[in-house]
Structures are given as structure tokens and as C-alpha cells.
Design a protein around this motif. Sequence first.
Motif, PDB file in Angstrom:
ATOM      1  N   LYS A  34       0.848  -1.185   0.000  1.00 55.02           N
ATOM      2  CA  LYS A  34       0.000   0.000   0.000  1.00 55.02           C
ATOM      3  C   LYS A  34       0.883   1.235   0.000  1.00 55.02           C
ATOM      4  O   LYS A  34       1.841   1.329   0.744  1.00 55.02           O
ATOM      5  CB  LYS A  34      -0.922   0.011   1.216  1.00 55.02           C
ATOM      6  N   SER A  35       0.533   2.178  -0.845  1.00 55.39           N
ATOM      7  CA  SER A  35       1.308   3.412  -0.914  1.00 55.39           C
ATOM      8  C   SER A  35       0.643   4.477  -0.048  1.00 55.39           C
ATOM      9  O   SER A  35      -0.541   4.376   0.261  1.00 55.39           O
ATOM     10  CB  SER A  35       1.404   3.897  -2.353  1.00 55.39           C
ATOM     11  N   PRO A  36       1.373   5.508   0.342  1.00 45.78           N
ATOM     12  CA  PRO A  36       0.771   6.595   1.111  1.00 45.78           C
ATOM     13  C   PRO A  36      -0.393   7.204   0.339  1.00 45.78           C
ATOM     14  O   PRO A  36      -0.375   7.273  -0.884  1.00 45.78           O
ATOM     15  CB  PRO A  36       1.907   7.605   1.284  1.00 45.78           C
ATOM     16  N   SER A  37      -1.426   7.665   1.070  1.00 48.04           N
ATOM     17  CA  SER A  37      -2.640   8.148   0.432  1.00 48.04           C
ATOM     18  C   SER A  37      -2.464   9.485  -0.263  1.00 48.04           C
ATOM     19  O   SER A  37      -3.203   9.812  -1.161  1.00 48.04           O
ATOM     20  CB  SER A  37      -3.762   8.245   1.466  1.00 48.04           C
ATOM     21  N   SER A  38      -1.505  10.275   0.146  1.00 48.98           N
ATOM     22  CA  SER A  38      -1.325  11.581  -0.476  1.00 48.98           C
ATOM     23  C   SER A  38       0.089  11.696  -1.041  1.00 48.98           C
ATOM     24  O   SER A  38       1.033  11.169  -0.466  1.00 48.98           O
ATOM     25  CB  SER A  38      -1.584  12.691   0.545  1.00 48.98           C
ATOM     26  N   PRO A  39       0.218  12.388  -2.162  1.00 49.63           N
ATOM     27  CA  PRO A  39       1.561  12.562  -2.728  1.00 49.63           C
ATOM     28  C   PRO A  39       2.408  13.471  -1.858  1.00 49.63           C
ATOM     29  O   PRO A  39       1.899  14.338  -1.155  1.00 49.63           O
ATOM     30  CB  PRO A  39       1.284  13.207  -4.082  1.00 49.63           C
ATOM     31  N   THR A  40       3.712  13.284  -1.909  1.00 51.25           N
ATOM     32  CA  THR A  40       4.621  14.112  -1.127  1.00 51.25           C
ATOM     33  C   THR A  40       4.953  15.370  -1.916  1.00 51.25           C
ATOM     34  O   THR A  40       5.497  15.281  -3.017  1.00 51.25           O
ATOM     35  CB  THR A  40       5.919  13.343  -0.828  1.00 51.25           C
ATOM     36  N   PRO A  41       4.587  16.541  -1.404  1.00 49.71           N
ATOM     37  CA  PRO A  41       4.907  17.771  -2.127  1.00 49.71           C
ATOM     38  C   PRO A  41       6.401  18.064  -2.093  1.00 49.71           C
ATOM     39  O   PRO A  41       7.104  17.648  -1.187  1.00 49.71           O
ATOM     40  CB  PRO A  41       4.120  18.835  -1.371  1.00 49.71           C
ATOM     41  N   THR A  42       6.871  18.771  -3.091  1.00 52.40           N
ATOM     42  CA  THR A  42       8.296  19.034  -3.195  1.00 52.40           C
ATOM     43  C   THR A  42       8.704  20.343  -2.541  1.00 52.40           C
ATOM     44  O   THR A  42       9.851  20.514  -2.178  1.00 52.40           O
ATOM     45  CB  THR A  42       8.718  19.062  -4.667  1.00 52.40           C
ATOM     46  N   TRP A  43       7.822  21.286  -2.386  1.00 48.67           N
ATOM     47  CA  TRP A  43       8.152  22.592  -1.818  1.00 48.67           C
ATOM     48  C   TRP A  43       7.418  22.793  -0.506  1.00 48.67           C
ATOM     49  O   TRP A  43       6.333  22.272  -0.304  1.00 48.67           O
ATOM     50  CB  TRP A  43       7.792  23.714  -2.785  1.00 48.67           C
ATOM     51  N   HIS A  44       7.999  23.572   0.356  1.00 42.76           N
ATOM     52  CA  HIS A  44       7.418  23.817   1.672  1.00 42.76           C
ATOM     53  C   HIS A  44       6.071  24.513   1.579  1.00 42.76           C
ATOM     54  O   HIS A  44       5.146  24.201   2.331  1.00 42.76           O
ATOM     55  CB  HIS A  44       8.375  24.636   2.539  1.00 42.76           C
ATOM     56  N   VAL A  45       5.932  25.452   0.669  1.00 41.97           N
ATOM     57  CA  VAL A  45       4.671  26.176   0.520  1.00 41.97           C
ATOM     58  C   VAL A  45       3.566  25.225   0.082  1.00 41.97           C
ATOM     59  O   VAL A  45       2.440  25.286   0.586  1.00 41.97           O
ATOM     60  CB  VAL A  45       4.829  27.334  -0.489  1.00 41.97           C
ATOM     61  N   GLU A  46       3.885  24.321  -0.852  1.00 35.39           N
ATOM     62  CA  GLU A  46       2.894  23.328  -1.286  1.00 35.39           C
ATOM     63  C   GLU A  46       2.494  22.429  -0.127  1.00 35.39           C
ATOM     64  O   GLU A  46       1.321  22.079   0.013  1.00 35.39           O
ATOM     65  CB  GLU A  46       3.459  22.479  -2.413  1.00 35.39           C
ATOM     66  N   TYR A  47       3.467  22.043   0.690  1.00 31.63           N
ATOM     67  CA  TYR A  47       3.176  21.184   1.839  1.00 31.63           C
ATOM     68  C   TYR A  47       2.240  21.879   2.821  1.00 31.63           C
ATOM     69  O   TYR A  47       1.269  21.293   3.283  1.00 31.63           O
ATOM     70  CB  TYR A  47       4.466  20.781   2.549  1.00 31.63           C
ATOM     71  N   VAL A  48       2.516  23.132   3.115  1.00 35.20           N
ATOM     72  CA  VAL A  48       1.675  23.874   4.068  1.00 35.20           C
ATOM     73  C   VAL A  48       0.265  24.021   3.523  1.00 35.20           C
ATOM     74  O   VAL A  48      -0.724  23.833   4.243  1.00 35.20           O
ATOM     75  CB  VAL A  48       2.303  25.251   4.382  1.00 35.20           C
ATOM     76  N   LEU A  50      -1.229  22.058   1.277  1.00 36.89           N
ATOM     77  CA  LEU A  50      -1.845  20.726   1.288  1.00 36.89           C
ATOM     78  C   LEU A  50      -2.268  20.338   2.696  1.00 36.89           C
ATOM     79  O   LEU A  50      -3.372  19.818   2.903  1.00 36.89           O
ATOM     80  CB  LEU A  50      -0.874  19.690   0.726  1.00 36.89           C
ATOM     81  N   LEU A  51      -1.420  20.611   3.681  1.00 37.03           N
ATOM     82  CA  LEU A  51      -1.748  20.298   5.069  1.00 37.03           C
ATOM     83  C   LEU A  51      -2.958  21.090   5.543  1.00 37.03           C
ATOM     84  O   LEU A  51      -3.834  20.555   6.207  1.00 37.03           O
ATOM     85  CB  LEU A  51      -0.545  20.580   5.969  1.00 37.03           C
ATOM     86  N   ARG A  52      -3.034  22.359   5.173  1.00 40.44           N
ATOM     87  CA  ARG A  52      -4.178  23.190   5.553  1.00 40.44           C
ATOM     88  C   ARG A  52      -5.469  22.626   4.974  1.00 40.44           C
ATOM     89  O   ARG A  52      -6.487  22.520   5.660  1.00 40.44           O
ATOM     90  CB  ARG A  52      -3.975  24.625   5.065  1.00 40.44           C
ATOM     91  N   ILE A  53      -5.429  22.221   3.719  1.00 37.66           N
ATOM     92  CA  ILE A  53      -6.620  21.668   3.068  1.00 37.66           C
ATOM     93  C   ILE A  53      -7.023  20.341   3.713  1.00 37.66           C
ATOM     94  O   ILE A  53      -8.208  20.113   4.007  1.00 37.66           O
ATOM     95  CB  ILE A  53      -6.365  21.487   1.557  1.00 37.66           C
ATOM     96  N   VAL A  54      -6.055  19.466   3.954  1.00 36.72           N
ATOM     97  CA  VAL A  54      -6.348  18.157   4.552  1.00 36.72           C
ATOM     98  C   VAL A  54      -6.916  18.322   5.960  1.00 36.72           C
ATOM     99  O   VAL A  54      -7.897  17.661   6.324  1.00 36.72           O
ATOM    100  CB  VAL A  54      -5.089  17.267   4.557  1.00 36.72           C
ATOM    101  N   LEU A  55      -6.327  19.207   6.763  1.00 31.74           N
ATOM    102  CA  LEU A  55      -6.827  19.407   8.128  1.00 31.74           C
ATOM    103  C   LEU A  55      -8.215  20.033   8.129  1.00 31.74           C
ATOM    104  O   LEU A  55      -9.062  19.663   8.947  1.00 31.74           O
ATOM    105  CB  LEU A  55      -5.843  20.260   8.930  1.00 31.74           C
ATOM    106  N   ALA A  56      -8.482  20.962   7.219  1.00 30.29           N
ATOM    107  CA  ALA A  56      -9.820  21.563   7.134  1.00 30.29           C
ATOM    108  C   ALA A  56     -10.846  20.520   6.712  1.00 30.29           C
ATOM    109  O   ALA A  56     -11.950  20.461   7.277  1.00 30.29           O
ATOM    110  CB  ALA A  56      -9.808  22.734   6.154  1.00 30.29           C
ATOM    111  N   ASP A  57     -10.493  19.677   5.732  1.00 25.04           N
ATOM    112  CA  ASP A  57     -11.413  18.626   5.299  1.00 25.04           C
ATOM    113  C   ASP A  57     -11.678  17.618   6.411  1.00 25.04           C
ATOM    114  O   ASP A  57     -12.815  17.189   6.622  1.00 25.04           O
ATOM    115  CB  ASP A  57     -10.857  17.898   4.072  1.00 25.04           C
TER     116      ASP A  57
END
Length: 76
Positions: A34-48, A50-57
Amino acid sequence: MAYRSTIQESTGCSSNLIMFGLGIMSLVDLMLGKSPSSPTPTWHVEYVELLRIVLADSYNFVSEHLWQEASKQKKY
């Protein structure tokens, strides 16, 4: 680790997903391929972002699920 990765009945999510925005990959998951459910972002801004969207959802999902569970418990 096992408790934090288990989906709770009242929230419908694991504790790790609610707190950190991602689930835990266990050794069994890796053995089964099984692979991780979300892709790993390459930049810190993308990660933040993505994290904001996932936590809000997950907050919205858990709020709705807890409301349904409270109604079920009230019925019982």
C-alpha cells in the motif's frame, strides 16, 4: 502507534489524521504494497497548503460524523 492509526467509531478517522493531517504507514502496509494516500509535495509552501486543506477537510468530516454519532447515542 496502533491506537493512533485505528479509525475511531465516533470520529470516523484515525487520531493521527485528525492531529497531523496524514495517516501512519505501518510495516504491514509496506509489506502489502500500500502506498501513502497523499503525494509528497516538493516545496514547503505546497506542503503547508496541502496540510491546511487536509486538516480543514478532516475537521469538517469529523464534525459531521460526531454530530451523527451524538444523534445515535441520544436515540439509544
